[in-house]
Structures are given as C-alpha cells and as structure tokens.
Design a protein around this motif. Structure first.
Motif, PDB file in Angstrom:
ATOM      1  N   ALA A  50      30.431  54.216  34.856  1.00 38.81           N
ATOM      2  CA  ALA A  50      29.820  52.683  33.761  1.00 38.81           C
ATOM      3  C   ALA A  50      28.549  52.971  33.937  1.00 38.81           C
ATOM      4  O   ALA A  50      28.110  52.692  32.768  1.00 38.81           O
ATOM      5  CB  ALA A  50      29.964  51.531  34.841  1.00 38.81           C
ATOM      6  N   SER A 104      38.430  52.761  28.816  1.00 41.32           N
ATOM      7  CA  SER A 104      37.851  51.834  29.531  1.00 41.32           C
ATOM      8  C   SER A 104      36.833  52.586  30.439  1.00 41.32           C
ATOM      9  O   SER A 104      37.076  53.701  30.345  1.00 41.32           O
ATOM     10  CB  SER A 104      38.380  50.948  30.314  1.00 41.32           C
ATOM     11  N   THR A 105      35.479  52.149  31.322  1.00 45.36           N
ATOM     12  CA  THR A 105      35.527  53.183  32.431  1.00 45.36           C
ATOM     13  C   THR A 105      35.891  53.880  33.770  1.00 45.36           C
ATOM     14  O   THR A 105      36.323  54.588  34.031  1.00 45.36           O
ATOM     15  CB  THR A 105      33.948  52.554  33.448  1.00 45.36           C
ATOM     16  N   ASN A 106      37.638  53.233  33.752  1.00 44.90           N
ATOM     17  CA  ASN A 106      37.958  53.105  35.123  1.00 44.90           C
ATOM     18  C   ASN A 106      39.383  53.920  34.028  1.00 44.90           C
ATOM     19  O   ASN A 106      39.228  55.088  34.971  1.00 44.90           O
ATOM     20  CB  ASN A 106      38.830  51.795  35.389  1.00 44.90           C
ATOM     21  N   GLN A 107      39.467  54.191  33.318  1.00 43.03           N
ATOM     22  CA  GLN A 107      40.378  55.009  32.430  1.00 43.03           C
ATOM     23  C   GLN A 107      39.529  56.275  32.306  1.00 43.03           C
ATOM     24  O   GLN A 107      39.967  57.616  32.777  1.00 43.03           O
ATOM     25  CB  GLN A 107      40.733  54.840  30.998  1.00 43.03           C
ATOM     26  N   ALA A 111      36.767  57.387  34.568  1.00 41.50           N
ATOM     27  CA  ALA A 111      36.772  57.837  35.764  1.00 41.50           C
ATOM     28  C   ALA A 111      38.201  58.731  36.182  1.00 41.50           C
ATOM     29  O   ALA A 111      38.034  59.463  36.670  1.00 41.50           O
ATOM     30  CB  ALA A 111      36.083  56.263  36.901  1.00 41.50           C
ATOM     31  N   ALA A 112      39.381  57.913  35.907  1.00 43.74           N
ATOM     32  CA  ALA A 112      40.839  58.712  36.753  1.00 43.74           C
ATOM     33  C   ALA A 112      41.177  59.768  36.104  1.00 43.74           C
ATOM     34  O   ALA A 112      41.242  61.057  36.469  1.00 43.74           O
ATOM     35  CB  ALA A 112      41.865  57.452  36.265  1.00 43.74           C
ATOM     36  N   ASN A 131      33.373  58.999  40.067  1.00 42.34           N
ATOM     37  CA  ASN A 131      33.706  57.528  40.283  1.00 42.34           C
ATOM     38  C   ASN A 131      33.183  56.569  39.214  1.00 42.34           C
ATOM     39  O   ASN A 131      32.283  57.565  38.133  1.00 42.34           O
ATOM     40  CB  ASN A 131      32.173  57.403  41.724  1.00 42.34           C
ATOM     41  N   PRO A 132      34.387  55.932  39.062  1.00 45.20           N
ATOM     42  CA  PRO A 132      34.168  54.500  37.991  1.00 45.20           C
ATOM     43  C   PRO A 132      32.452  54.286  37.988  1.00 45.20           C
ATOM     44  O   PRO A 132      31.972  53.116  37.189  1.00 45.20           O
ATOM     45  CB  PRO A 132      34.639  53.266  38.187  1.00 45.20           C
TER      46      PRO A 132
END
Length: 118
Positions: A49, A33-36, A38-39, A44-45
């Motif tokens: 994205a 995912s974009t959050n994964q 980014a982390a 930055n998410p």
C-alpha cells in the motif's frame, strides 16, 4: 523480485513505473490490488500500500472508489519526461564535465556514440 538495495515499497513503486514505461501496463489499465500484490509477492499489505500510495501521489496511478487502482492516462509520458531529465542531470552532464576536464571534445564523444570510434 526484491533485493537489499532499498525499502521494498520503493522497489514496488519502481517495478510498476518500469512496467508503465515498457508498456506492460497501459493507460487506464487496472493494476493488482495491494492485497493481491502482497499475497503474490508474500509481503505485508501495508508495504504494498505504501508503494502504491507513492505512485498515486506522483500521478502514475489513480483510484476508482470501490473498483481499484488504474494507470493514469499520462503516466507513461510523465515518467519518460522525468527519466529524461534525470538521465541528462545524472549521466550526460557529469560525462560532459569529465570529458571537458580530460580534454575530450564533444565531437569525439558523438563519433564514439554513433559507432565511428569502434
């Protein structure tokens, strides 16, 4: 992973394209995912994205609502076709034009490529 050669979101998109081309990411396989993403890469998410959105726009990735992003079934072939086209227009065509300017016949180029001129 990222360097100063361009915006990070474009580098993200290119890295995913390369993973699809190499077979590291298979058709219909779920991507982070974009959050994964980014982390994992400490970015930055919104940047992640933006890279993913570019790939969705190109048809390389598709969204399954509520589940995530997946590699499109025809992504690898689509990417290969685009890269082939770019290879000829950016590499082969200019090489042949220069060969013509300096008098190198195509046959000599082919012989060199096939290992006959080494």
């Amino acid at each position: 992973m990222f360097d100063d050669r361009g915006p990070i979101y474009l580098q993200i998109a290119e890295a995913i394209r390369n993973d699809v081309l190499s077979g590291a990411l298979k058709e219909d396989e779920q991507v982070m995912s974009t959050n994964q993403y980014a982390a994992f890469y400490n970015i930055n998410p919104a940047t992640a994205a933006k890279g993913f959105a570019e790939l969705v726009d190109e048809g390389v990735l598709y969204k399954k609502r509520g589940i995530g992003m997946f590699v499109s079934p025809d992504a690898r072939e689509r990417l290969r076709a685009g890269r082939r086209e770019r290879f000829f227009s950016e590499v082969v065509d200019p090489m042949l034009a220069e060969a013509g300017r300096i008098g190198v016949p195509v046959e000599e180029i082919l012989k060199h490529i096939s290992g006959g001129a080494r």
